[in-house]
Design a protein around this motif. Sequence first.
Motif, PDB file in Angstrom:
ATOM      1  N   ARG A   1       0.855  -1.186   0.000  1.00 19.52           N
ATOM      2  CA  ARG A   1       0.000   0.000   0.000  1.00 19.52           C
ATOM      3  C   ARG A   1       0.889   1.234   0.000  1.00 19.52           C
ATOM      4  O   ARG A   1       2.041   1.186   0.397  1.00 19.52           O
ATOM      5  N   THR A   2       0.318   2.366  -0.413  1.00 14.68           N
ATOM      6  CA  THR A   2       1.079   3.609  -0.354  1.00 14.68           C
ATOM      7  C   THR A   2       1.215   4.041   1.110  1.00 14.68           C
ATOM      8  O   THR A   2       0.441   3.608   1.970  1.00 14.68           O
ATOM      9  N   GLU A   3       2.166   4.908   1.372  1.00 10.93           N
ATOM     10  CA  GLU A   3       2.374   5.439   2.729  1.00 10.93           C
ATOM     11  C   GLU A   3       1.097   6.102   3.240  1.00 10.93           C
ATOM     12  O   GLU A   3       0.684   5.873   4.377  1.00 10.93           O
ATOM     13  N   ALA A   4       0.464   6.923   2.408  1.00 10.37           N
ATOM     14  CA  ALA A   4      -0.758   7.622   2.821  1.00 10.37           C
ATOM     15  C   ALA A   4      -1.868   6.630   3.154  1.00 10.37           C
ATOM     16  O   ALA A   4      -2.588   6.811   4.153  1.00 10.37           O
ATOM     17  N   ASP A   5      -2.015   5.593   2.349  1.00 12.76           N
ATOM     18  CA  ASP A   5      -3.037   4.573   2.619  1.00 12.76           C
ATOM     19  C   ASP A   5      -2.750   3.847   3.921  1.00 12.76           C
ATOM     20  O   ASP A   5      -3.653   3.567   4.709  1.00 12.76           O
ATOM     21  N   LYS A   6      -1.478   3.522   4.150  1.00 15.14           N
ATOM     22  CA  LYS A   6      -1.103   2.834   5.387  1.00 15.14           C
ATOM     23  C   LYS A   6      -1.421   3.686   6.605  1.00 15.14           C
ATOM     24  O   LYS A   6      -1.892   3.179   7.627  1.00 15.14           O
TER      25      LYS A   6
END
Length: 172
Positions: A91-96
């Motif tokens: 997942r992307t950092e923002a999603d995480k």
Amino acid sequence: MDTASNAADLRQDLDADISVVLEWVRRSLETFKPLNSPHEGYAHIKAHLDKLWGTVLADSYRPIDRKLHAYNMSAAAVRYIIDLTPFKPSRTEADKIVLAIDAVHAEVKKAMIKHKPMVSVHEGYGVILEEVDELFEEVRPDRGRTTEAQKEALQVAAMGVRFVLDVAEKQR
């Protein structure tokens, strides 16, 4: 007003209160650099817990100082989850971050249903310390990247939020 409506209003108010605290945790998280090892992650959490302890011992501290250290400690635990455990790979950092904050929110609600509110800053600190110790029990034998470590870090973050909600503004 009926009892069911009152209960729904209380749950909605609680969700809003948790969300406000978690927004501050998210903002604190933005200032943290990525972690490289479980020992480094544990050290960051423990450093913020030690600062929180300083505010518990000194009644002269303002409640905002306690809140700030609790936000930072919770953010350090979220950073641990995102960087060092098998939390939502690819997942992307923002999603995480969004998913981790949502997981903390759910853990806080679960704890509030299961346990009575913290009654003092000393008790709150003790509860958080217990969770940090449990995380260290995973880090020390080099199991700090496991789902069990993730669970413990999630509980650390949740108890930091709970500290803010239950006792951060209380004196001894």
